[in-house]
Design a protein around this motif. Structure first.
Motif, mmCIF file in Angstrom:
data_model
loop_
_atom_site.group_PDB
_atom_site.id
_atom_site.type_symbol
_atom_site.label_atom_id
_atom_site.label_comp_id
_atom_site.label_asym_id
_atom_site.label_seq_id
_atom_site.Cartn_x
_atom_site.Cartn_y
_atom_site.Cartn_z
ATOM 1 N N ARG A 175 0.864 -1.093 0.077
ATOM 2 C CA ARG A 175 -0.088 -0.112 -0.054
ATOM 3 C C ARG A 175 0.894 1.282 0.068
ATOM 4 N NH1 ARG A 175 -3.331 -2.253 4.840
ATOM 5 N NH2 ARG A 175 -4.346 0.101 5.198
ATOM 6 N N ASN A 176 1.570 1.337 -1.276
ATOM 7 C CA ASN A 176 2.536 2.431 -1.186
ATOM 8 C C ASN A 176 2.076 3.910 -1.245
ATOM 9 O OD1 ASN A 176 4.990 0.507 -1.251
ATOM 10 N ND2 ASN A 176 4.731 0.486 -3.701
ATOM 11 N N ALA A 177 0.989 4.154 -1.691
ATOM 12 C CA ALA A 177 0.418 5.648 -1.581
ATOM 13 C C ALA A 177 0.323 6.013 -0.207
ATOM 14 C CB ALA A 177 -0.803 5.387 -2.421
ATOM 15 N N GLU A 178 -0.365 5.075 0.398
ATOM 16 C CA GLU A 178 -0.613 5.196 1.901
ATOM 17 C C GLU A 178 0.528 5.483 2.894
ATOM 18 O OE1 GLU A 178 -3.596 2.444 3.782
ATOM 19 O OE2 GLU A 178 -4.106 1.653 1.816
ATOM 20 N N ALA A 179 1.500 4.690 2.520
ATOM 21 C CA ALA A 179 2.952 4.541 3.157
ATOM 22 C C ALA A 179 3.448 6.094 2.912
ATOM 23 C CB ALA A 179 3.804 3.585 2.736
ATOM 24 N N GLU A 180 3.676 6.495 1.385
ATOM 25 C CA GLU A 180 4.016 7.643 1.221
ATOM 26 C C GLU A 180 3.371 8.807 1.925
ATOM 27 O OE1 GLU A 180 4.874 10.352 -2.878
ATOM 28 O OE2 GLU A 180 3.188 8.734 -2.659
ATOM 29 N N ALA A 181 2.121 8.807 2.178
ATOM 30 C CA ALA A 181 1.402 9.923 2.935
ATOM 31 C C ALA A 181 1.741 9.954 4.332
ATOM 32 C CB ALA A 181 -0.193 10.043 2.571
ATOM 33 N N LEU A 182 1.960 8.762 4.831
ATOM 34 C CA LEU A 182 2.354 8.981 6.263
ATOM 35 C C LEU A 182 3.914 9.341 6.390
ATOM 36 C CD1 LEU A 182 0.426 5.437 7.110
ATOM 37 C CD2 LEU A 182 -0.147 7.776 8.159
ATOM 38 N N TYR A 183 4.614 8.768 5.529
ATOM 39 C CA TYR A 183 6.016 9.209 5.596
ATOM 40 C C TYR A 183 6.227 10.859 5.540
ATOM 41 C CZ TYR A 183 7.983 4.454 5.124
ATOM 42 O OH TYR A 183 8.368 3.211 5.221
ATOM 43 N N ALA A 184 5.230 11.478 4.691
ATOM 44 C CA ALA A 184 5.401 12.682 4.452
ATOM 45 C C ALA A 184 4.893 13.532 5.638
ATOM 46 C CB ALA A 184 4.692 13.010 3.241
ATOM 47 N N GLN A 185 3.847 12.747 6.186
ATOM 48 C CA GLN A 185 3.159 13.509 7.536
ATOM 49 C C GLN A 185 4.308 13.492 8.634
ATOM 50 O OE1 GLN A 185 -0.297 11.818 8.696
ATOM 51 N NE2 GLN A 185 -0.504 12.978 10.636
ATOM 52 N N ALA A 186 4.893 12.372 8.971
ATOM 53 C CA ALA A 186 5.989 12.503 9.976
ATOM 54 C C ALA A 186 7.189 13.297 9.499
ATOM 55 C CB ALA A 186 6.597 10.851 9.880
ATOM 56 N N LEU A 187 7.289 13.475 8.149
ATOM 57 C CA LEU A 187 8.452 14.364 8.061
ATOM 58 C C LEU A 187 8.331 15.698 8.340
ATOM 59 C CD1 LEU A 187 11.462 14.034 6.174
ATOM 60 C CD2 LEU A 187 9.919 14.849 4.476
ATOM 61 N N GLU A 188 6.997 16.181 8.330
ATOM 62 C CA GLU A 188 6.666 17.626 8.420
ATOM 63 C C GLU A 188 6.665 17.812 9.928
ATOM 64 O OE1 GLU A 188 5.889 20.371 6.663
ATOM 65 O OE2 GLU A 188 6.854 18.885 5.232
ATOM 66 N N ILE A 189 6.447 16.731 10.727
ATOM 67 C CA ILE A 189 6.601 16.729 12.014
ATOM 68 C C ILE A 189 7.736 17.107 12.633
ATOM 69 C CG2 ILE A 189 6.004 15.550 14.308
ATOM 70 C CD1 ILE A 189 3.592 14.430 13.088
ATOM 71 N N TYR A 190 8.698 16.063 12.083
ATOM 72 C CA TYR A 190 10.085 16.149 12.682
ATOM 73 C C TYR A 190 10.833 17.529 12.254
ATOM 74 C CZ TYR A 190 10.392 11.255 13.662
ATOM 75 O OH TYR A 190 10.386 9.944 14.317
ATOM 76 N N LYS A 191 10.310 18.318 11.092
ATOM 77 C CA LYS A 191 10.864 19.524 10.388
ATOM 78 C C LYS A 191 10.377 20.585 11.420
ATOM 79 C CE LYS A 191 10.307 22.466 6.486
ATOM 80 N NZ LYS A 191 9.581 22.768 5.188
ATOM 81 N N THR A 192 9.057 20.428 11.995
ATOM 82 C CA THR A 192 8.847 21.546 12.972
ATOM 83 C C THR A 192 9.251 21.389 14.456
ATOM 84 O OG1 THR A 192 6.525 21.738 11.655
ATOM 85 C CG2 THR A 192 6.745 22.496 13.800
ATOM 86 N N ALA A 193 9.239 20.019 14.858
ATOM 87 C CA ALA A 193 9.820 19.977 16.293
ATOM 88 C C ALA A 193 11.169 19.634 16.298
ATOM 89 C CB ALA A 193 9.110 18.376 16.604
ATOM 90 N N LEU A 194 12.056 19.236 15.272
ATOM 91 C CA LEU A 194 13.359 18.763 15.481
ATOM 92 C C LEU A 194 14.280 19.674 14.319
ATOM 93 C CD1 LEU A 194 13.207 15.163 16.085
ATOM 94 C CD2 LEU A 194 13.179 16.930 17.764
ATOM 95 N N GLY A 195 13.713 20.006 13.374
ATOM 96 C CA GLY A 195 14.399 20.791 12.430
ATOM 97 C C GLY A 195 15.106 19.985 11.469
ATOM 98 N N GLU A 196 15.398 20.647 10.205
ATOM 99 C CA GLU A 196 15.859 19.774 8.968
ATOM 100 C C GLU A 196 17.153 19.297 9.083
ATOM 101 O OE1 GLU A 196 14.574 21.321 4.900
ATOM 102 O OE2 GLU A 196 13.414 22.869 6.318
#
Length: 449
Positions: free
Chosen positions: A199-220
């Motif tokens: 279920r790659n499309a679902e996985a991609e969306a979840l990874y992208a969501q996690a990435l945004e959280i890390y970006k805000t919380a921890l930085g790039e």
């Protein structure tokens, strides 16, 4: 400070605690040999000052176990965890969270050793302790659900793993909120199992969501951001979007280089991923150089007896085989096989797959009879796996199909590729990289008919 006072200070439990904490920092920096020495020094101080029955002695045994596990010395780690567990059992009781935490790490090392059923039972035991001691809303309960999910995913029980990851996600959401890095980690794990289910499309969306959280919380610039970039790259590679994947891997590599250094295992892993996508794009010379670089880092960090070193050897062999350098590839596959046998045993899935790779390579070298015997051995072992047998049987057959084609046995190769495709699609779904690899091979054979 006079020498006698210095000696007294260095024998004090507080000095041991400082050594312990310094070791923890160096372990986080992948300076495992230094961390090991510091933990061992702290352990001796605790032994003399507090005795071997004290929880602080157990805590340092536990951490020494963790660093030895990170160094690939799983049997030693297992023994240390077991020793710490017995101390906690006597000193604190089996209902204490520290006892549960040690059960989790004992489970983790047994999972790393391929003993998934034992690991599953230990995770389940730890889960019950946390449930009673801390409640089902506690982050430690959620973390153990995640561990249990991970081992069930490793056992091929993806639907169960998905349900556990989803449960852990909800607990973490309530306890810590959707902006917390631990919530991002749970999203990442849920994405991983959905990717494994095709279920790659679902996985991609979840990874992208996690990435945004890390970006805000921890930085790039944070390693967790880089790790999630790698996973997002991986799923895009699985979807055939290699150019996007390459760019993400390259971005992750630069972050890891700055944050952790070029000697860190995460840097080696990202080099390995970048090599893989470049090989998929037909840039074998680039891939070979990256695999070789990752191999050297892994050798320095973990030693030549570690399964991760064997994995790097295997993939370096694979690209050299693709470049027509079969004799070199054969030697690397054989070296990796011996490491896997020693570290994981002959019945482990990684050992079996490496055996199949060696068989395919030898078929390409014209030694078809010996190669066929090896393939039949790998196939029998894969079929006998109690966990994930269909997946590994499909992967073994796909390796063999490549070997048969290299030897010019086109009809037999086509049959094996079709069998591999059907088995892999059954487990992973049709839109996955391994299924596409099998279909591409079938088309290649057909084009030559």
């Amino acid at each position: 400070m006079p020498d006698d006072q210095r000696c007294l200070a260095e024998a004090h439990p507080d000095y041991a605690a400082t050594l312990h904490n310094l070791a923890h920092v160096r372990q986080a920096m992948s300076r495992n040999a230094e961390a090991e020495a510091l933990y061992a020094q702290a352990l001796e101080i605790y032994k003399t000052a507090l005795g071997e029955a004290h929880p602080d002695y157990a805590a340092t045994l536990h951490e020494l176990g963790r660093v030895r596990q990170a160094m690939g010395r799983n049997a030693e780690a297992e023994a240390l965890y077991a020793q710490a567990l017995e101390i906690y059992k006597t000193a604190l009781g089996e209902a204490h969270p520290s006892y549960a935490a040690t059960l989790r790490n004992l489970a983790n090392v047994r999972q790393a050793m391929g003993r998934n059923a034992e690991a599953e039972a230990l995770y389940a035991q730890a889960l019950e302790i946390y449930k009673t001691a801390l409640g089902e809303a506690h982050p430690s309960y959620a973390a153990t659900l995640r561990n249990l999910a991970h081992v069930r995913q490793a056992m091929g029980r993806n639907a169960e793993a998905e349900a556990l990851y989803a449960q852990a996600l909800e607990i973490t959401k309530t306890a810590l909120g959707e902006a917390h890095p631990d919530y991002a980690l749970m999203l990442h794990n849920l994405a991983h199992v959905r990717q494994a289910m095709g279920r790659n499309a679902e996985a991609e969306a979840l990874y992208a969501q996690a990435l945004e959280i890390y970006k805000t919380a921890l930085g790039e610039a944070h390693p967790s951001y880089a790790t999630t970039l790698r996973s997002l790259a991986d799923v895009r590679q699985a979807m055939g979007r290699n150019a996007e994947a390459e760019a993400l891997y390259a971005q992750a590599l630069e972050i890891t280089k700055t944050a952790l250094g070029e000697a860190h295992l995460d840097y080696a892993t990202t080099l390995h991923n970048l090599a893989d996508v470049r090989q998929a794009m037909g840039r074998n010379a680039d891939a070979e150089a990256l695999y070789a670089q990752a191999l050297e880092i892994t050798k320095t960090a973990l030693g030549e007896a570690h399964p991760d070193y064997a994995l790097m050897l295997h993939n370096l062999a694979h690209v050299r085989q693709a470049m027509g350098r079969n004799a070199e590839a054969e030697a690397l596959y054989a070296q990796a096989l011996e490491i896997y046998k020693t570290a994981l045993g002959e019945a482990h899935a990684y050992t079996i797959l490496n055996l199949a790779s060696l068989a395919a390579c030898r078929a390409g070298l014209g030694r078809i009879n010996a190669a066929r015997h090896m393939f039949e051995s790998a196939l029998a072992r894969a079929s006998a796996l109690s966990e994930g047998g269909t997946l590994w049987t499909g992967r073994v057959r796909l390796k063999w199909a490549h070997g048969l084609l290299a030897e010019g046995l086109r009809d037999e190769a086509k049959g094996e590729a079709r069998a591999a495709r059907d088995l892999l699609a059954q487990v992973l779904g049709p839109e996955t990289s391994l299924v596409r690899e099998a279909e591409k091979l079938i088309e290649e054979i057909g084009a030559g008919d």
